[in-house]
Each structure stands twice: as C-alpha cells, then as structure tokens.
Design a protein around this motif. Structure first.
Motif, PDB file in Angstrom:
ATOM      1  N   LEU B 270       0.817  -1.291   0.217  1.00  0.00           N
ATOM      2  CA  LEU B 270       0.009   0.233   0.127  1.00  0.00           C
ATOM      3  C   LEU B 270       0.752   1.248  -0.153  1.00  0.00           C
ATOM      4  O   LEU B 270       1.527   1.235   1.221  1.00  0.00           O
ATOM      5  N   VAL B 271       0.647   2.397  -0.661  1.00  0.00           N
ATOM      6  CA  VAL B 271       1.660   2.676  -1.428  1.00  0.00           C
ATOM      7  C   VAL B 271       0.059   3.852  -0.567  1.00  0.00           C
ATOM      8  O   VAL B 271      -0.835   4.760  -1.510  1.00  0.00           O
ATOM      9  N   THR B 272       0.766   5.285   0.696  1.00  0.00           N
ATOM     10  CA  THR B 272      -0.474   6.515   0.545  1.00  0.00           C
ATOM     11  C   THR B 272       0.049   7.685   1.193  1.00  0.00           C
ATOM     12  O   THR B 272       0.943   7.541   1.440  1.00  0.00           O
ATOM     13  N   ASP B 273      -0.374   9.399   0.661  1.00  0.00           N
ATOM     14  CA  ASP B 273      -0.518   9.996   1.645  1.00  0.00           C
ATOM     15  C   ASP B 273      -1.136  10.194   2.918  1.00  0.00           C
ATOM     16  O   ASP B 273      -0.769  10.891   3.384  1.00  0.00           O
ATOM     17  N   SER B 274      -1.759   9.154   2.943  1.00  0.00           N
ATOM     18  CA  SER B 274      -2.858   9.209   4.484  1.00  0.00           C
ATOM     19  C   SER B 274      -1.821   8.028   5.691  1.00  0.00           C
ATOM     20  O   SER B 274      -2.520   7.125   5.539  1.00  0.00           O
ATOM     21  N   ALA B 275      -2.024   9.008   6.894  1.00  0.00           N
ATOM     22  CA  ALA B 275      -1.447   8.404   7.860  1.00  0.00           C
ATOM     23  C   ALA B 275      -2.517   7.592   8.241  1.00  0.00           C
ATOM     24  O   ALA B 275      -2.651   6.192   8.683  1.00  0.00           O
ATOM     25  N   TRP B 302       0.787 -11.347   3.844  1.00  0.00           N
ATOM     26  CA  TRP B 302       1.161 -10.186   4.190  1.00  0.00           C
ATOM     27  C   TRP B 302       2.216  -9.451   5.435  1.00  0.00           C
ATOM     28  O   TRP B 302       3.087  -8.645   5.340  1.00  0.00           O
ATOM     29  N   ARG B 303       2.787 -10.434   5.602  1.00  0.00           N
ATOM     30  CA  ARG B 303       3.700 -10.371   7.389  1.00  0.00           C
ATOM     31  C   ARG B 303       5.121 -10.383   6.928  1.00  0.00           C
ATOM     32  O   ARG B 303       5.496  -9.001   6.853  1.00  0.00           O
ATOM     33  N   ASP B 304       5.260 -10.978   5.406  1.00  0.00           N
ATOM     34  CA  ASP B 304       6.257 -11.279   5.704  1.00  0.00           C
ATOM     35  C   ASP B 304       6.631 -10.249   4.197  1.00  0.00           C
ATOM     36  O   ASP B 304       7.948  -9.921   3.984  1.00  0.00           O
ATOM     37  N   PHE B 305       6.157 -10.662   3.846  1.00  0.00           N
ATOM     38  CA  PHE B 305       6.292  -9.547   1.838  1.00  0.00           C
ATOM     39  C   PHE B 305       5.248  -8.342   1.984  1.00  0.00           C
ATOM     40  O   PHE B 305       5.614  -7.497   1.179  1.00  0.00           O
ATOM     41  N   GLY B 306       4.328  -8.076   3.198  1.00  0.00           N
ATOM     42  CA  GLY B 306       3.698  -6.894   2.932  1.00  0.00           C
ATOM     43  C   GLY B 306       4.322  -5.589   2.833  1.00  0.00           C
ATOM     44  O   GLY B 306       5.628  -5.926   4.093  1.00  0.00           O
ATOM     45  N   ALA B 307       3.921  -4.192   2.351  1.00  0.00           N
ATOM     46  CA  ALA B 307       4.486  -3.047   2.603  1.00  0.00           C
ATOM     47  C   ALA B 307       3.157  -2.452   3.022  1.00  0.00           C
ATOM     48  O   ALA B 307       2.507  -1.660   2.124  1.00  0.00           O
ATOM     49  N   VAL B 308       3.871  -0.905   3.981  1.00  0.00           N
ATOM     50  CA  VAL B 308       2.398   0.552   3.522  1.00  0.00           C
ATOM     51  C   VAL B 308       4.302   0.733   4.020  1.00  0.00           C
ATOM     52  O   VAL B 308       4.504   1.243   3.890  1.00  0.00           O
ATOM     53  N   ILE B 309       3.548   2.498   2.428  1.00  0.00           N
ATOM     54  CA  ILE B 309       4.980   3.347   2.494  1.00  0.00           C
ATOM     55  C   ILE B 309       4.236   4.155   2.234  1.00  0.00           C
ATOM     56  O   ILE B 309       3.069   4.679   1.677  1.00  0.00           O
ATOM     57  N   LEU B 310       4.192   5.437   3.338  1.00  0.00           N
ATOM     58  CA  LEU B 310       3.803   6.762   3.280  1.00  0.00           C
ATOM     59  C   LEU B 310       4.886   7.817   2.635  1.00  0.00           C
ATOM     60  O   LEU B 310       5.964   7.702   2.490  1.00  0.00           O
ATOM     61  N   VAL B 311       4.126   8.468   1.411  1.00  0.00           N
ATOM     62  CA  VAL B 311       4.249   9.159   0.690  1.00  0.00           C
ATOM     63  C   VAL B 311       3.965  10.958   0.653  1.00  0.00           C
ATOM     64  O   VAL B 311       2.808  11.255   1.121  1.00  0.00           O
ATOM     65  N   PRO B 312       4.602  11.655   0.893  1.00  0.00           N
ATOM     66  CA  PRO B 312       3.713  13.367   0.785  1.00  0.00           C
ATOM     67  C   PRO B 312       3.176  13.722  -0.020  1.00  0.00           C
ATOM     68  O   PRO B 312       2.121  14.226   0.778  1.00  0.00           O
ATOM     69  N   ASP B 313       3.281  12.954  -1.051  1.00  0.00           N
ATOM     70  CA  ASP B 313       1.827  13.533  -1.804  1.00  0.00           C
ATOM     71  C   ASP B 313       2.287  12.493  -3.142  1.00  0.00           C
ATOM     72  O   ASP B 313       2.796  11.675  -4.006  1.00  0.00           O
ATOM     73  N   LEU B 314       0.645  12.072  -3.196  1.00  0.00           N
ATOM     74  CA  LEU B 314       0.790  10.663  -4.332  1.00  0.00           C
ATOM     75  C   LEU B 314       1.130  10.609  -6.052  1.00  0.00           C
ATOM     76  O   LEU B 314       2.142   9.906  -6.312  1.00  0.00           O
ATOM     77  N   GLU B 315       2.089  11.803  -6.488  1.00  0.00           N
ATOM     78  CA  GLU B 315       2.922  12.365  -7.039  1.00  0.00           C
ATOM     79  C   GLU B 315       4.161  11.867  -7.518  1.00  0.00           C
ATOM     80  O   GLU B 315       5.036  11.236  -7.878  1.00  0.00           O
ATOM     81  N   SER B 316       4.397  12.208  -5.716  1.00  0.00           N
ATOM     82  CA  SER B 316       5.748  11.896  -5.292  1.00  0.00           C
ATOM     83  C   SER B 316       5.740   9.922  -5.251  1.00  0.00           C
ATOM     84  O   SER B 316       6.788  10.072  -5.485  1.00  0.00           O
ATOM     85  N   ALA B 317       4.906   9.150  -5.808  1.00  0.00           N
ATOM     86  CA  ALA B 317       4.730   7.990  -5.618  1.00  0.00           C
ATOM     87  C   ALA B 317       4.904   7.587  -6.587  1.00  0.00           C
ATOM     88  O   ALA B 317       5.493   6.404  -7.318  1.00  0.00           O
ATOM     89  N   LEU B 318       4.841   8.406  -7.963  1.00  0.00           N
ATOM     90  CA  LEU B 318       5.332   8.359  -9.036  1.00  0.00           C
ATOM     91  C   LEU B 318       6.625   7.229  -9.069  1.00  0.00           C
ATOM     92  O   LEU B 318       6.462   5.880 -10.149  1.00  0.00           O
ATOM     93  N   PRO B 319       7.561   8.190  -9.150  1.00  0.00           N
ATOM     94  CA  PRO B 319       9.189   6.747  -9.461  1.00  0.00           C
ATOM     95  C   PRO B 319       8.478   5.848  -8.377  1.00  0.00           C
ATOM     96  O   PRO B 319       9.952   5.165  -9.313  1.00  0.00           O
ATOM     97  N   LEU B 320       8.352   5.997  -7.647  1.00  0.00           N
ATOM     98  CA  LEU B 320       8.665   4.231  -6.651  1.00  0.00           C
ATOM     99  C   LEU B 320       7.618   3.627  -7.300  1.00  0.00           C
ATOM    100  O   LEU B 320       8.180   2.538  -7.440  1.00  0.00           O
ATOM    101  N   VAL B 321       6.375   3.779  -8.052  1.00  0.00           N
ATOM    102  CA  VAL B 321       5.760   2.680  -8.317  1.00  0.00           C
ATOM    103  C   VAL B 321       6.295   2.418  -9.507  1.00  0.00           C
ATOM    104  O   VAL B 321       6.309   1.306 -10.239  1.00  0.00           O
ATOM    105  N   ASP B 322       7.480   3.391 -10.458  1.00  0.00           N
ATOM    106  CA  ASP B 322       8.466   2.850 -11.774  1.00  0.00           C
ATOM    107  C   ASP B 322       8.946   1.821 -11.146  1.00  0.00           C
ATOM    108  O   ASP B 322       9.398   0.777 -11.657  1.00  0.00           O
TER     109      ASP B 322
END
Lengths: 430, 430
Positions: B270-275, B302-322
């Motif tokens: 999960l990548v989100t800008d909302s904690a 979920w426990r072993d490979f899941g991840a929650v990533i907080l980003v300041p805004d969704l646009e800044s997540a795009l390079p991570l998605v790529d």
C-alpha cells in the motif's frame, strides 16, 4: 560440393529431416566462467571491468576512460570514409522510416457494460546494445539495433563495444552517432553484459539488452535474463533461395555466397524445380568462389552446410520452406508474390530477382536482426515493439461492477479464492 | 504486521531498495533432474511419459489414454456447476472481444525510390498450454492462455494438465472446451514440457509453450527454449495499491488480501499519503484475515512481504511505482486517471475504487497473465502477438536497385563482406 536432395526420391524425407536436425554450432560450455565474471562485476563494479578488460582485451583502462568521449566519437566521425558515412546516413533514414510505421496502436474505450478498458504502449526507459569487437564489428548492426530503440522512444540507448588491443572501427562510432546512441563504453564480453544488467558506479543499469555476441556474451545474456530483458540468442546466418528455371544462375550463386561468407557455420540452401539451374548454380558458385576474399569461410560453409534441393514444382516446396523457417528467404521466380503469400515461417522474404538479400542487410529499411535456427516458427525479427511494453488498464464504476461482479465472485469461489470473491462482494454490499 | 516505510525519513532510500531487492522465492536447483527427464522423453517418447506419470502423479496411464477424450470433456462439462459455467462463458466472450483488438496491423507499400516493403503477421502453427494440477489448477487461466492463441489464429492449441492421483478439476476441462482448446493430455511436470517441445508418437510437437508451473516446469521451459518459444517465467503475484485519504480502508484491505491469498510469497504493497488510511487499512486487514479460509497463506504473505509506504503526496509516489514496476497497480484516488497517465512501468492498472483487481483476474477482458518481479520494466502481459510472428518483405526492381544498390555496396565493402557487395554489383553489371 554441397549435398543434393531430390524430393522425388523415396529417401528424401529422411535426408531432409537430417538436414533440419544438423547442428551447425559447437556449443561451448562457458557457463561457469560467465557466472564468475558476472558475480565479479556485481561485487566489484568498475574495478572488475578494468581488470577483465586488461585480461581479455589486453587493454589498459580506468573508470574515467570506460566511456568513449564525445570528442573521440567526433574524431572517429571525421576519420571515416565519406562514401561510407553517406551510405550510413541513407540507411539510417530508410530504417527509421520503415520502423516508424511499427509503433503499435493504443486502445481506450468503454463498452456497453460501462467498463472502460484498453492498453497503452510505453518505451522501456533504457536499453543496452552489445556490439562485437574485431572483424565482426559491423556499423550496419549498430543502426539496426539502435534505431528501433530510438523510434520506440527509449531515452537512454547505451552501447558497449570491446576494443581488443585498443582497436576500434571508427565507422562503428560514426554509426552510433548517426543512430542517436546516448552513451558508448569500450567494454565487451560477459563483463559488459553484467555491467549493463546490474550497473556500476560509472554505468547506470538498463532494462533490456540486445545485440549479437560470442558464446560468452550469449551465456551472459541468458544468465541476466529476468534481471533485464534480452533479445533472441542469434545463431549462424542462413538463406533459402527458391528459384525457378528462369532465374539467373550467376545471381543466385552470388546470393548463396553472400550468406556463406558470414561464417563457416552459415547455411545457404537452393530449392528449385530445375535440375539445369541447380547444375548451373553449382558451377557458378565454384567460379565465383575463386576470386572471393573470404573464399575459405564461404567455401567451408557451402561445402559443409549448403544444400541443393530439387522439387517437382515450387508450390510443393512451400511445406519444406515452412519446416526450415529460414532467417532469409529469397524467391527468384515468376510467381514470387503468390508463393510468398503462402509462406508461413520466414524471418524476411526477398521478392524477385532484383532483390538480393544484401539489400536488406544494409539500406532497404527492414531490420536485419532476424530469427535463426528455425525460430521463425515462433519469433520475429527485431522491431520497435521489442523496445516497448504494453500496460493494460481497466475501470469499472458502481453499475458495471454490479453487472459483472457476480460472475467474478462465482469464479473466485469456484477456484477456492475467497478473498478474491470478497474484494468484489464487499463493494456490492454483499 | 508488515513493514512500514516513510518517504520523509532519511533512511527511506535504503529501506525501499531493500524492499525491491528482497527475494521472495527460494530457487530450487532442479536443473539436473529436469535435464534427465527431458532426455528421457526425447529418447523414449510415450513410454517415458507413462513411467514418469506413474512415478510423479501416482497414476496409471497408457499411450492410448494420454489424451483426454471428447467424451470425458463432455462429461466434465455436464458435471460442472451451471453458475460457474455461465461465468466462464461470460468471461470468455469478454476476453475474446478485448483480445480481438490486439491483432496487429500488416504493412505493404511502395516508396518513392520504387522499393516495395512491409511486413505480414502470421499465427504460429501450434501452441502448447501448461496448466498446473491440484489446487492451482485454475479454469480462468485456461481462458487467459488459450483465447489469445485462438484469436491469433493458432490452428492447434494443445493443453497439458497433470492429474495427481487421477484427480482433475472438471471446470478446467470445461474451460478448455469453452476456449476452443484442440487437444488435452493428462500429463504434467518437465515431462509434459518435453513432450510438447519434441513430440512423441502420440503428441505432435508445438512451436511455443505458455502457462505457469512449478520449479520443474519453469526449468524445463528454460531448457527447451530455442527448440520452441516460451512465455515469461512467472514469479509470485503482486499488487501495489496507490490510495489517497478518501479511499475506503475496508475495500483496500480486501484487495491487499486478494493478492496475498495466492501464495505466501505473494506481495501486497500500500502506498498512501494518508497515515490515517494506512492505520485503518492495517486494522481492516487483521479483521478480515480472521474469517478468511486461506488466512494462513494470506497472513504469511502480508506479514513477510507486505509493506505500507507513506509518501508526502501521490505524485511523488510515481517514481517509486516505476521502480517497483508492479504486476498489478490499483489507483484508488480522486486523481486516478491523471496519475495513471504518468506511470511508466506496470503490468496492468486498475482505475478508481470500483475496480478491484479480481475483476481483471476473471471477467473484465484484459489478460491476467502479467509480468512479475519487476519485469514490467521491459515486458508485457500475455497477448495476441505472443502467438504471432512478423515476416518482413522487400522487393526491389531494376531501377530501385540501381538507386540504392551503390550505398549497400559501399557498406558491404566497408564491413569486409565482398560477396555481399558483389551480389548487388553483379546485377548492376559492375
């Protein structure tokens, strides 16, 4: 003399099957050596590149001089034969025009259920191009590999080319400049493939590696596959010429030899319904061989792997052509177009007597990187889509999810994937 | 709990790189065993298939019963749940409609130099489809692999499916019938891949093999590559969900779990800008896990490979998605379309909150065979062109050869390939 097969004889099927099965390459077992080289580059990066280049190319290099500078490329460009440069420019323009038509169409539409679906093609972000060193360092191959990448929109096209004993064909650098290659590094072998796949301090990694190479390069490409994409592993080149009795035996012989001169493991096959033409071609080959600079290579290829196949008529040759699935198919016959339309498996087809295969190697426009070793049964020559990838997309709304969701829920449950079903059901309030 | 990463923290780059590099699969070393199995099938054909099936699937078979008969398929069809059959028919129709648009355009034209050039796409003649046995024997995968082949025009689609202890999911046979599969054989493992690649007395060989399988199947596909074409080697499934603060945490959690239930090695991010959303989703996952039949598998993933990533805004997540280049990308955000347009690397994108990924698995139309393990950087999901190949063609006449030939002669000579140059010069009377 090459072997002659006659489709009218009872032992033909056996002889033809043996021709198809003949191994033309000794597969060197270099996997262990390559594994060590790749691991070394992953572990030590530039330092490994410097050492391996000293060892294999007998050439001193430093991280700062790995990259061929713009000044060096400029110098090479100025040192190149003007006629050859002009020919490269002509070729590049025609190759670009041909490949620009290959940019694949996107799709975006909404169907009657209210589902928006489609796909979008995007270029890969960086591509690596391997160029062999020494005598097999061909400027035409630089164009054929780099231009489709540039047409696809690849931002970073990175070329690697070994410089054994420091020697590099200036025309290869000139071709790189004409094709728009972005970075050139003077490294080769498995170490160059590893550097492109994993990156070093000096060389940023790419997402796909294309281009021909020796057994080490091929093994390294297989090894890094998955980490990056690769193109096909190319085998020795081959031509099958389908000719009727009207064909000019001197022209046919010249085309057979153009293929044979590539490599002693290359293969040239003539298929004809005219025993007279077959005899005349064989004599012309011997005559032309006498004055050919690469007579030794071409002669060995023709003698060891060449073949002349007699068929009752050219139509009956079509199933044989599909079984050979030749990299290059020339049809020097009155009925060339009709015959070509019925061919299923071939990398590239050259129609009529005025189309020697060499035109496709250089300036006509189609790509000369083509499937070898019968792989035209299932694969294509290099093209623009080899440097792009397709992302599908889907958008449902509340209504279309309500329409189609129940079927997806049923299938999820039938497959024992309850969380799949629930991810839909929860939205439908079930 | 899965790990949580925060893009605002100084150690983020290191943590994100580690997430990307994490190995989710133990690669079993089965190469030697597979080499022996393939060699056995090549040497002994049907006899080897009978013995290996007895050994690995604990099932008695004879050459005459290798093939699943039409009667058996008919019986399976009648035994299948009518609701599931109806859902398969709906899915098949939509998959066919979507893929029919992928048939690639041919080209045939004559340019101002008088050169006729173009290309023609043709279907491969026979394709093999591997379907796993046991619990991972999914009817939806039969549709997703077979329908693009049929749309491409493949004449002979051959399915192999192991029947451990003689058990076979009737819905898999029903899906084969709905998708138009031509032949079904009850064999699996490396022996089935070898039979498809090399043929036996009972099974004619194919030109390309697609479909998922275990480590033995994957190693066998790598081994026969070259003899036949293969698709990608699939890794564990994965989803990345990009969500803003408006997303419904229960829906997001359901989608993360739908991915996780596939395999303990699956990955849900999960990548989100909302904690706040991140917290709510994590709680919802735990709640939903409690009642999930495959809770053990989904929980481990979920426990072993899941991840929650907080980003300041969704646009800044795009390079991570790529950089992740996810197999499946869900965008549950107001700006879904705008964000999606800027994504470079993803197998398939699911737009908006009403598009759970499971819709793409089953009935929407796009293919669910998609690039895993970051390979969306350079490759695409399965499609119609995977079952076709492109043959280029070229025709010069006397005039166009005279116009372009001299440039090709110059390049041939520059590359030291005199026979290439002569094959053109001889026609121009030089």
């Amino acid at each position: 003399m090459p072997q002659r097969l006659d489709a009218a004889r009872p032992d033909f099927e056996q002889a033809f099957a043996a021709l198809l099965a003949a191994k033309r390459e000794v597969s060197e077992d270099v996997d262990r050596a390559v594994a060590a080289i790749v691991a070394d580059v992953v572990a030590r990066g530039d330092e490994a590149l410097v050492e391996l280049t000293r060892k294999f190319d007998r050439f001193e290099i430093a991280p700062e001089t790995l990259r061929v500078s713009d000044g060096e490329i400029e110098t090479a460009f100025r040192a190149s034969d003007p006629e050859a440069l002009e020919a490269l420019r002509l070729a590049a323009g025609r190759i670009e025009t041909y490949h620009a038509r290959q940019i694949p169409p996107d799709h975006d539409g909404t169907d009657e259920a209210g589902v928006r679906l489609g796909w979008r093609w995007t270029p890969i972000q960086a591509a690596g191009l391997y160029v062999p060193g020494g005598t097999a360092s061909y400027p035409s191959s630089v164009l054929m590999n780099a231009i489709p990448a540039k047409v696809a929109g690849v931002e970073r096209v990175v070329m690697v080319v070994p410089t054994p004993d420091g020697v590099l064909n200036p025309l290869v650098l000139a071709a790189a400049r004409i094709a728009g290659v972005d970075e050139v590094y003077r490294i080769g072998g498995a170490q160059a493939v590893a550097a492109l796949a994993y990156g070093t301090r000096t060389i940023a990694p790419v997402a796909k590696i294309v281009g021909p190479g020796n057994a080490y390069v091929a093994a390294a490409k297989r090894r890094v596959f998955g980490q990056v994409g690769i193109d096909m592993i190319a085998g020795p080149s081959e031509v099958l010429i389908l000719a009727d009795g009207q064909a000019n035996p001197e022209w046919v012989a010249a085309d057979l030899l153009a293929q044979a001169e590539h490599d002693a493991a290359a293969q040239s096959i003539l298929v004809t319904d005219s025993a007279e033409l077959a005899d005349a071609v064989e004599q012309a080959v011997e005559r032309q061989l006498a004055t050919l600079p690469r007579a030794e290579i071409a002669g060995a290829s023709w003698r060891d792997f060449g073949a002349v196949i007699l068929v009752p008529d050219l139509e009956s040759a079509l199933p044989l052509v599909d079984r050979v699935a030749p990299e290059h198919l020339e049809i020097e016959a009155e009925a060339a177009d009709l015959l070509a339309a019925r061919v299923r498996n071939a990398g590239s087809i050259f129609l009529g007597s005025w189309t020697p295969e060499a035109m496709g190697d250089y300036v006509a426009g189609p790509n000369h990187v083509l499937p070898t070793a019968r792989s035209a049964r299932f694969s294509s020559g290099l093209g623009v889509i080899d440097f792009m990838k397709r992302t599908s997309f889907l958008r449902c709304d509340r209504r279309s999810l309500a329409t189609l969701g129940p079927a997806a829920i049923a299938l999820g449950r039938a497959e024992g994937l309850e969380a799949h079903a629930r991810s839909i059901a929860i939205r439908l309030g079930r």
